[in-house]
Write a protein that holds these residues in place. Structure first.
Motif, PDB file in Angstrom:
ATOM      1  N   HIS A  24      58.064  11.924  16.882  1.00  0.00           N
ATOM      2  CA  HIS A  24      59.528  11.757  16.973  1.00  0.00           C
ATOM      3  C   HIS A  24      59.914  11.161  18.335  1.00  0.00           C
ATOM      4  N   VAL A  25      59.327  11.685  19.391  1.00  0.00           N
ATOM      5  CA  VAL A  25      59.727  11.257  20.738  1.00  0.00           C
ATOM      6  C   VAL A  25      59.357   9.787  20.958  1.00  0.00           C
ATOM      7  N   ALA A  26      58.152   9.408  20.547  1.00  0.00           N
ATOM      8  CA  ALA A  26      57.721   8.013  20.724  1.00  0.00           C
ATOM      9  C   ALA A  26      58.602   7.074  19.895  1.00  0.00           C
ATOM     10  N   ALA A  27      58.921   7.486  18.668  1.00  0.00           N
ATOM     11  CA  ALA A  27      59.762   6.652  17.799  1.00  0.00           C
ATOM     12  C   ALA A  27      61.153   6.496  18.408  1.00  0.00           C
ATOM     13  N   ALA A  28      61.689   7.587  18.922  1.00  0.00           N
ATOM     14  CA  ALA A  28      63.039   7.553  19.521  1.00  0.00           C
ATOM     15  C   ALA A  28      63.075   6.609  20.720  1.00  0.00           C
ATOM     16  N   LYS A  29      62.050   6.676  21.556  1.00  0.00           N
ATOM     17  CA  LYS A  29      62.026   5.823  22.751  1.00  0.00           C
ATOM     18  C   LYS A  29      61.868   4.346  22.378  1.00  0.00           C
ATOM     19  N   ALA A  30      61.004   4.067  21.414  1.00  0.00           N
ATOM     20  CA  ALA A  30      60.813   2.672  20.969  1.00  0.00           C
ATOM     21  C   ALA A  30      62.108   2.141  20.353  1.00  0.00           C
ATOM     22  N   TYR A 134      63.721   1.213  10.457  1.00  0.00           N
ATOM     23  CA  TYR A 134      62.639   2.146  10.144  1.00  0.00           C
ATOM     24  C   TYR A 134      61.473   1.992  11.103  1.00  0.00           C
ATOM     25  N   VAL A 135      60.655   3.039  11.103  1.00  0.00           N
ATOM     26  CA  VAL A 135      59.475   3.046  11.962  1.00  0.00           C
ATOM     27  C   VAL A 135      58.315   3.604  11.134  1.00  0.00           C
ATOM     28  N   ARG A 136      57.132   3.028  11.340  1.00  0.00           N
ATOM     29  CA  ARG A 136      55.954   3.514  10.612  1.00  0.00           C
ATOM     30  C   ARG A 136      55.431   4.784  11.268  1.00  0.00           C
ATOM     31  N   LYS A 164      62.675  -3.274  11.594  1.00  0.00           N
ATOM     32  CA  LYS A 164      61.562  -2.389  11.936  1.00  0.00           C
ATOM     33  C   LYS A 164      61.452  -2.193  13.440  1.00  0.00           C
ATOM     34  N   VAL A 165      61.187  -0.970  13.837  1.00  0.00           N
ATOM     35  CA  VAL A 165      60.830  -0.688  15.221  1.00  0.00           C
ATOM     36  C   VAL A 165      59.302  -0.711  15.291  1.00  0.00           C
ATOM     37  N   GLN A 166      58.780  -1.478  16.238  1.00  0.00           N
ATOM     38  CA  GLN A 166      57.324  -1.617  16.358  1.00  0.00           C
ATOM     39  C   GLN A 166      56.761  -0.517  17.245  1.00  0.00           C
ATOM     40  N   MET A 167      55.747   0.163  16.751  1.00  0.00           N
ATOM     41  CA  MET A 167      54.972   1.038  17.647  1.00  0.00           C
ATOM     42  C   MET A 167      53.654   1.395  16.978  1.00  0.00           C
ATOM     43  N   ASP A 168      52.678   1.791  17.790  1.00  0.00           N
ATOM     44  CA  ASP A 168      51.436   2.271  17.209  1.00  0.00           C
ATOM     45  C   ASP A 168      51.749   3.623  16.572  1.00  0.00           C
ATOM     46  N   PRO A 169      51.565   3.743  15.261  1.00  0.00           N
ATOM     47  CA  PRO A 169      51.960   4.994  14.596  1.00  0.00           C
ATOM     48  C   PRO A 169      51.280   6.223  15.198  1.00  0.00           C
ATOM     49  N   ILE A 170      52.046   7.274  15.310  1.00  0.00           N
ATOM     50  CA  ILE A 170      51.497   8.565  15.725  1.00  0.00           C
ATOM     51  C   ILE A 170      51.565   9.452  14.494  1.00  0.00           C
ATOM     52  N   ASN A 171      50.395   9.654  13.911  1.00  0.00           N
ATOM     53  CA  ASN A 171      50.360  10.303  12.610  1.00  0.00           C
ATOM     54  C   ASN A 171      50.363  11.827  12.739  1.00  0.00           C
ATOM     55  N   VAL A 172      51.535  12.364  13.048  1.00  0.00           N
ATOM     56  CA  VAL A 172      51.647  13.820  13.185  1.00  0.00           C
ATOM     57  C   VAL A 172      52.904  14.260  12.448  1.00  0.00           C
ATOM     58  N   SER A 173      52.883  15.481  11.917  1.00  0.00           N
ATOM     59  CA  SER A 173      54.076  16.009  11.241  1.00  0.00           C
ATOM     60  C   SER A 173      54.367  17.414  11.759  1.00  0.00           C
ATOM     61  N   SER A 174      55.611  17.835  11.577  1.00  0.00           N
ATOM     62  CA  SER A 174      56.001  19.186  11.981  1.00  0.00           C
ATOM     63  C   SER A 174      55.208  20.227  11.186  1.00  0.00           C
ATOM     64  N   THR A 175      54.962  19.920   9.921  1.00  0.00           N
ATOM     65  CA  THR A 175      54.191  20.842   9.069  1.00  0.00           C
ATOM     66  C   THR A 175      52.824  21.127   9.681  1.00  0.00           C
ATOM     67  N   GLU A 176      52.193  20.050  10.156  1.00  0.00           N
ATOM     68  CA  GLU A 176      50.864  20.182  10.755  1.00  0.00           C
ATOM     69  C   GLU A 176      50.931  21.068  12.011  1.00  0.00           C
ATOM     70  N   ILE A 177      51.995  20.929  12.765  1.00  0.00           N
ATOM     71  CA  ILE A 177      52.128  21.720  13.994  1.00  0.00           C
ATOM     72  C   ILE A 177      52.357  23.195  13.667  1.00  0.00           C
TER      73      ILE A 177
END
Ligand code: ATP
Length: 213
Positions: A24-30, A134-136, A164-177
């Motif tokens: 979320h944080v990386a997507a928001a900043k990008a 959107y962001v991947r 599209k917002v470009q960024m290297d995807p960070i494949n993490v979810s709240s569920t996983e945390i």
């Protein structure tokens, strides 16, 4: 004059944020950078009353974690508007509240949300009220195909182009945390340090998850 133009550029990024994480944080900043936003509203949703609420779902905890995640980041506003509004948190209502004649609204969502956007409450009105972005959050090529098709469909049916917002995807979810915390695993690489501390200090996510019934 703002940004050399007369319109204020305001971004909106909503979610449950249970908890907010590095994706979320990386997507928001990008999003802020690439859309040249003057302000970005991070808006945790209120949990509907028919959901079983355990202490981990407390909306004020979720809001506090958003504040910790963006501490010191200029232009980010953590908003409690959906929590205060209560009931079901509709993006349509939030856009209505933020709409102003001098403001251009940009709405960010992750790929899972793009694919279901046309099930959202009053989504056609939403399309008229903001620029959808959107962001991947993953690299899966099968999802790439689905997104391309869906975005083409939105363009054809509604004349709306998702950017599209470009960024290297960070494949993490709240569920996983939440799962990692319950199992006693380290989450320091998945959430900002202040959020990790808050989760442990308040003993969040240690109990079994409650169902929606
Ligand atoms: P959960 O696992 O509980 O379903 P989540 O990780 O999907 O949660 P949400 O709070 O539901 O997080 O997501 C809020 C918004 O952030 C959505 O638009 C979602 O698509 C987006 N998002 C979630 N995770 C990421 C990520 N890793 N990278 C980019 N965007 C993300």
């Amino acid at each position: 004059m703002i940004n050399g133009m007369d319109m204020l550029r305001v971004g909106i990024y909503g979610g449950t944020f249970a908890p907010i994480h590095n994706g979320h944080v990386a997507a928001a900043k990008a999003f802020m950078e690439q859309m040249k936003l003057d302000y970005l509203f991070i808006i945790p949703t209120y949990l509907p009353p028919h959901k079983q609420v355990d202490s981990s779902d407390d909306p004020w905890y979720r809001l506090k974690m958003c504040e910790l995640a963006f501490e010191g980041v200029d232009g980010v506003v953590i908003s409690d508007m959906e929590i205060r509004r209560g009931g079901k948190s509709y993006t349509y209502d939030t856009l209505k509240e933020l709409q102003r004649p001098d403001t251009r609204l940009f709405l960010l969502c992750g790929t899972d949300m793009v694919l279901t956007f046309d099930t959202w409450h009053r989504f056609e009105d939403i399309f008229k009220m903001c620029y959808p972005i959107y962001v991947r959050r993953e690299n899966d090529p099968l999802i790439t195909n689905r997104i391309v098709a869906k975005i083409g469909e939105y363009y054809q049916k509604y004349g709306v182009m998702f950017r599209k917002v470009q960024m290297d995807p960070i494949n993490v979810s709240s569920t996983e945390i939440r799962r990692a915390v319950k199992e006693g695993r380290d989450i320091s690489s998945l959430v900002p340090p202040g959020v990790e501390r808050f989760i442990h200090e308040n003993r969040l996510y240690l109990r079994e998850e409650q169902s929606d019934e």
